[in-house]
Structure formats: structure tokens, C-alpha cells
Design an enzyme around this catalytic site. Structure first.
Site, PDB file in Angstrom:
ATOM      1  N   THR A 276      11.482  30.608  41.800  1.00  0.00           N
ATOM      2  CA  THR A 276      12.597  30.092  41.001  1.00  0.00           C
ATOM      3  C   THR A 276      13.665  31.169  40.778  1.00  0.00           C
ATOM      4  OG1 THR A 276      11.109  28.586  39.876  1.00  0.00           O
ATOM      5  CG2 THR A 276      13.148  29.097  38.735  1.00  0.00           C
TER       6      THR A 276
ATOM      7  N   HIS B  62      10.899  33.930  33.915  1.00  0.00           N
ATOM      8  CA  HIS B  62      10.092  33.064  33.049  1.00  0.00           C
ATOM      9  C   HIS B  62       8.614  33.430  32.967  1.00  0.00           C
ATOM     10  CE1 HIS B  62      10.061  31.212  37.046  1.00  0.00           C
ATOM     11  NE2 HIS B  62       8.815  30.924  36.771  1.00  0.00           N
TER      12      HIS B  62
ATOM     13  N   CYS C 195       5.124  13.138  26.140  1.00  0.00           N
ATOM     14  CA  CYS C 195       4.600  14.183  25.243  1.00  0.00           C
ATOM     15  C   CYS C 195       3.502  13.631  24.339  1.00  0.00           C
ATOM     16  CB  CYS C 195       5.714  14.760  24.374  1.00  0.00           C
ATOM     17  SG  CYS C 195       6.765  15.940  25.249  1.00  0.00           S
TER      18      CYS C 195
ATOM     19  N   HIS D 193      15.980  31.420  43.675  1.00  0.00           N
ATOM     20  CA  HIS D 193      17.002  30.357  43.629  1.00  0.00           C
ATOM     21  C   HIS D 193      18.122  30.740  42.663  1.00  0.00           C
ATOM     22  CE1 HIS D 193      15.373  27.164  46.115  1.00  0.00           C
ATOM     23  NE2 HIS D 193      14.192  27.344  45.577  1.00  0.00           N
TER      24      HIS D 193
ATOM     25  N   CYS E 298       9.201  35.030  40.461  1.00  0.00           N
ATOM     26  CA  CYS E 298       8.785  33.730  40.987  1.00  0.00           C
ATOM     27  C   CYS E 298       9.850  33.226  41.955  1.00  0.00           C
ATOM     28  CB  CYS E 298       8.645  32.785  39.809  1.00  0.00           C
ATOM     29  SG  CYS E 298       8.359  31.070  40.238  1.00  0.00           S
TER      30      CYS E 298
ATOM     31  N   ARG F 203       0.366  38.121  54.031  1.00  0.00           N
ATOM     32  CA  ARG F 203      -0.228  37.252  53.007  1.00  0.00           C
ATOM     33  C   ARG F 203      -1.620  36.759  53.408  1.00  0.00           C
ATOM     34  NH1 ARG F 203       5.158  34.355  50.378  1.00  0.00           N
ATOM     35  NH2 ARG F 203       5.493  36.119  48.979  1.00  0.00           N
TER      36      ARG F 203
ATOM     37  N   THR G 165       2.788  19.076  39.450  1.00  0.00           N
ATOM     38  CA  THR G 165       3.913  19.926  39.061  1.00  0.00           C
ATOM     39  C   THR G 165       3.545  20.699  37.799  1.00  0.00           C
ATOM     40  OG1 THR G 165       6.265  20.033  38.531  1.00  0.00           O
ATOM     41  CG2 THR G 165       5.125  18.026  37.860  1.00  0.00           C
TER      42      THR G 165
ATOM     43  N   GLY H 279       3.613  22.350  46.764  1.00  0.00           N
ATOM     44  CA  GLY H 279       4.798  23.022  47.314  1.00  0.00           C
ATOM     45  C   GLY H 279       6.024  22.117  47.253  1.00  0.00           C
ATOM     46  N   LEU H 280       7.195  22.733  47.261  1.00  0.00           N
ATOM     47  CA  LEU H 280       8.450  21.977  47.148  1.00  0.00           C
ATOM     48  C   LEU H 280       9.202  22.048  48.473  1.00  0.00           C
ATOM     49  CD1 LEU H 280       9.519  23.297  43.625  1.00  0.00           C
ATOM     50  CD2 LEU H 280       8.178  21.255  44.167  1.00  0.00           C
TER      51      LEU H 280
HETATM   52 ZN   LIG Z   1       7.233  30.631  38.156  1.00  0.00          ZN
HETATM   53 ZN   LIG Z   2       8.843  14.917  25.646  1.00  0.00          ZN
END
Ligand SMILES: [Zn+2]
Ligand SMILES: [Zn+2]
Length: 346
Positions: A40, A64, A100, A43, A38, A201, A290, A265-266
Site C-alpha cells: 500500500t 500503517h 460492524c 501505491h 507494505c 523470496r 480481505t 492477492g489484488l
Molecule cells: Zn499493510
Molecule cells: Zn461499520
């Protein structure tokens, strides 16, 4: 066990021999079958400023996106059992905060991310909290299980609001953009535009949906063509996944009046918009997106995949072994790929 270990804050990653994690009563130990790369992970590999911003763990095992077999469960685990094939939800919610407790675990006040704040999945074994173990339908190929997590982000953005019969433009054809194209098409978006500067792509985008119109801003007048093909109105829906300033501005410029845009997107930099022109006068609805809702988006993702009406396999373009994590990350960074993935065990 063998694992891809980030030993310090410098650039790089190394393969190390580390102890198999020990689980507590509410955790599950997975034997990793497939893990996917990913943004991430890029990074973390580079140790960019983002890592300090999110207070990423260091040193640690990275990765992840995962599919694995449950090989051990804690004494209080009841939702999965040894032998189950599971996908990893990477949001680790506290379970106690107001968010939560009101169905917003994915934006928990004290949210932790697997492979960012805890040891990750580029390893032969990983432990995850029970809440993060999504039991897959029997017979799910592990490489598909490993990409449920990013797929559900696309589900979140595309299905946040009306999509059937909507003209839709998806900015960015990275892996999540490709998933979004598939989801939008199978849910009835038309015409459907895919925008990216990367032709490799855009070719993958065509494999995700028969009705997709690909546009490359390095040679196409993206906003002009979208307006032309929508009778001068602009699109009903835009999904921003490019993370680029230009892509985001074009996404707003492509919207018709009374439309919606999902920002997924970020962007690394600030984006200048004219709020009156781009949002207020258009009466546009803007959603920030997100991660994925736990677990609405998972149930929807499962239904879509099991229906056989969407094929997400074309996104998985290159397979690597665990020893080759670095090669896989560098390929993802270069971008001449869909999503590279690691086959850790059979
Ligand atoms: Zn990911
Ligand atoms: Zn929480």
C-alpha cells in the site's frame, strides 16, 4: 515531530517536521517504535490510480503497520493504558453499521484505513482509535509487533477452512505469502508448495517451513508438478497471494475436485477463468479474503507467535531509519527483500 509526509499527488515522499497529533477522548497516542513497509505504501508513494479509487487522503503522513508504546490515552479509553506496548489494527470501523454489528467490522460499510484515510505511522508519534490498539504480550519484540497486522491476513486466508493434513499451494511469496507458508506448515499442511517468480523470496520461503516445495513458473511447470506430487488430483487448498493473472489462473488449475481456494492477492487486471472447468465441475469453494477478522485472527496470531512454533522473523530482512523511508519503499518495490521496516525509536 519527524514524519514521512506525502505533500501532493505527485510521486515521492518527504521528511517534515510536523506537530504531534492531539487525541480525542476515544483515541490513543503512540510513540512509534517500529513501522513496516507494505505494498500500500508503494501505491501511495507512486500515487497510483488505486489511491484515487480508494479516495486516499492527501496530503498526509503515510504508513500503517506499526508497533508503539502508549504515551497518552483519551478520557474514555479503558482497554489500554500509558506504558502498554501495542500493535496497530489498521481497519478503522464505524462501529454502527449492520456489518460492524454482526461481527464483520473488518468489512465495515464505511471502513477507513489507517495511513490511507487518516494520518499514518511513519512518524515519531501517531494517534489511533482505541479499537485499533492491540495490546501485545509483554516482551514482544517491537519489530514482531509491527508485522502482526500483515501476519493476521495470512492467518485469515490459511485458517478460513480446513488446513491440517491438506495438500496446499500458496501462490506468491511476498511477505504475506511467506507468513501463509509458515502458518500452513505449522498447522499441518502437506505437501506444501510455494510458487513465485522471485528466487530471493523462494529462498525465504524455505526458511518459513521445512516441508515447503518451491516452484518458479519461469522454469517449472507449476500445475504439472503439483498434479504429479498429489497423485494426479491437485491440491486440497490453494491460497492466491500473487495478485498476478497467471498466478491466479494456475491456482485454479492446481485445485483438485472438492477443494477450496482463498483469494487474497489484488489483481490489477481482470482475470479470465472458465467457471465450468475451474469451479463448477470441481465443486470448488471460493473465498474472498480481505484484511483480517476483528479480532478472531488477532487472537489466533498471538497464540501462534507466542507458542514459539512459528518464526516470522525471517520475513523482516532490512532495517532502515525514519529518514530513509523512501529508500525502504523503493526496496520493497524492487522486491529483492522480504519486508523492509523502519526503526523509529528504541
Ligand atoms: Zn499493510
Ligand atoms: Zn461499520
Amino acid at each position: 515531530m519527524k514524519a514521512a509526509y506525502k505533500a501532493d499527488r505527485g510521486r515521492g515522499i518527504e521528511i517534515r517536521d510536523l506537530p504531534v497529533p492531539e487525541i480525542s477522548e476515544k483515541e490513543v497516542l503512540l510513540k512509534v517504535k517500529v513501522a513496516a513497509i507494505c505494498g500500500t505504501d508503494i501505491h501511495l508513494y507512486e500515487w497510483s490510480g488505486w489511491c484515487e479509487n480508494v479516495k486516499a487522503k492527501n496530503p498526509m503522513i503515510i504508513g500503517h503497520e506499526v508497533c508503539g508504546e502508549v504515551v497518552e490515552v483519551g478520557s474514555q479509553v479503558s482497554k489500554v493504558k500509558v506504558g502498554d506496548l501495542v500493535a496497530g489494527e489498521t481497519h478503522i470501523p464505524c462501529g454502527n453499521c449492520m456489518l460492524c454489528r454482526t461481527g464483520k467490522e473488518h468489512i465495515c460499510k464505511d471502513l477507513k484505513i489507517l495511513g490511507v484515510h487518516t494520518d499514518g505511522v511513519f512518524a515519531e508519534y501517531v494517534k489511533i482509535p482505541e479499537v485499533c490498539a492491540w495490546k501485545l504480550t509483554e516482551g514482544t519484540p517491537p519489530e514482531i509487533g509491527a508485522i502482526y497486522e500483515p501476519f493476521t491476513i495470512a492467518v485469515h486466508g490459511v485458517l478460513k477452512d480446513k488446513i491440517g493434513g491438506c495438500s496446499t499451494a500458496i501462490f506468491g511469496s511476498g511477505p504475506i505469502g511467506l507468513f501463509a507458508i509458515g502458518v500452513a506448515s505449522v498447522c499441518g499442511a502437506d505437501p506444501l508448495f510455494a510458487v513465485d517468480i522471485n528466487d530471493y523470496r523462494l529462498d525465504l520461503a524455505k526458511k518459513m517451513a521445512d516441508n515447503v516445495i518451491t516452484l518458479n513458473p519461469t522454469r517449472d511447470d507449476v500445475v504439472g508438478i503439483i498434479k504429479d506430487r498429489t497423485n494426479g488430483y491437485g491440491v486440497d487448498v490453494a491460497i492466491e497471494l500473487s495478485g498476478s493473472v497467471k498466478g491466479t489462473q494456475d491456482a485454479f488449475a492446481s485445485l483438485r475436485k472438492s477443494s477450496r481456494i482463498c483469494l487474497v492477492g489484488l489483481q490489477a487486471e481482470d482475470v479470465t477463468l472458465n467457471l465450468v472447468r475451474d469451479i463448477t465441475y470441481k465443486e470448488a469453494t471460493v473465498y474472498g479474503i480481505t484484511g483480517r477478522e476483528m479480532f478472531d485472527n488477532w487472537y489466533t496470531a498471538e497464540k501462534l507467535i507466542n507458542s514459539g512454533r512459528i518464526n516470522i522473523k525471517p520475513v523482516l530482512t532490512h532495517e532502515f531509519a525514519l529518514d530513509e523511508v523512501e529508500k525502504a519503499i523503493l526496496m520493497a518495490k524492487e522486491g529483492k527483500c522480504g519486508k523492509p521496516y523502519i526503526r523509529v525509536s528504541k
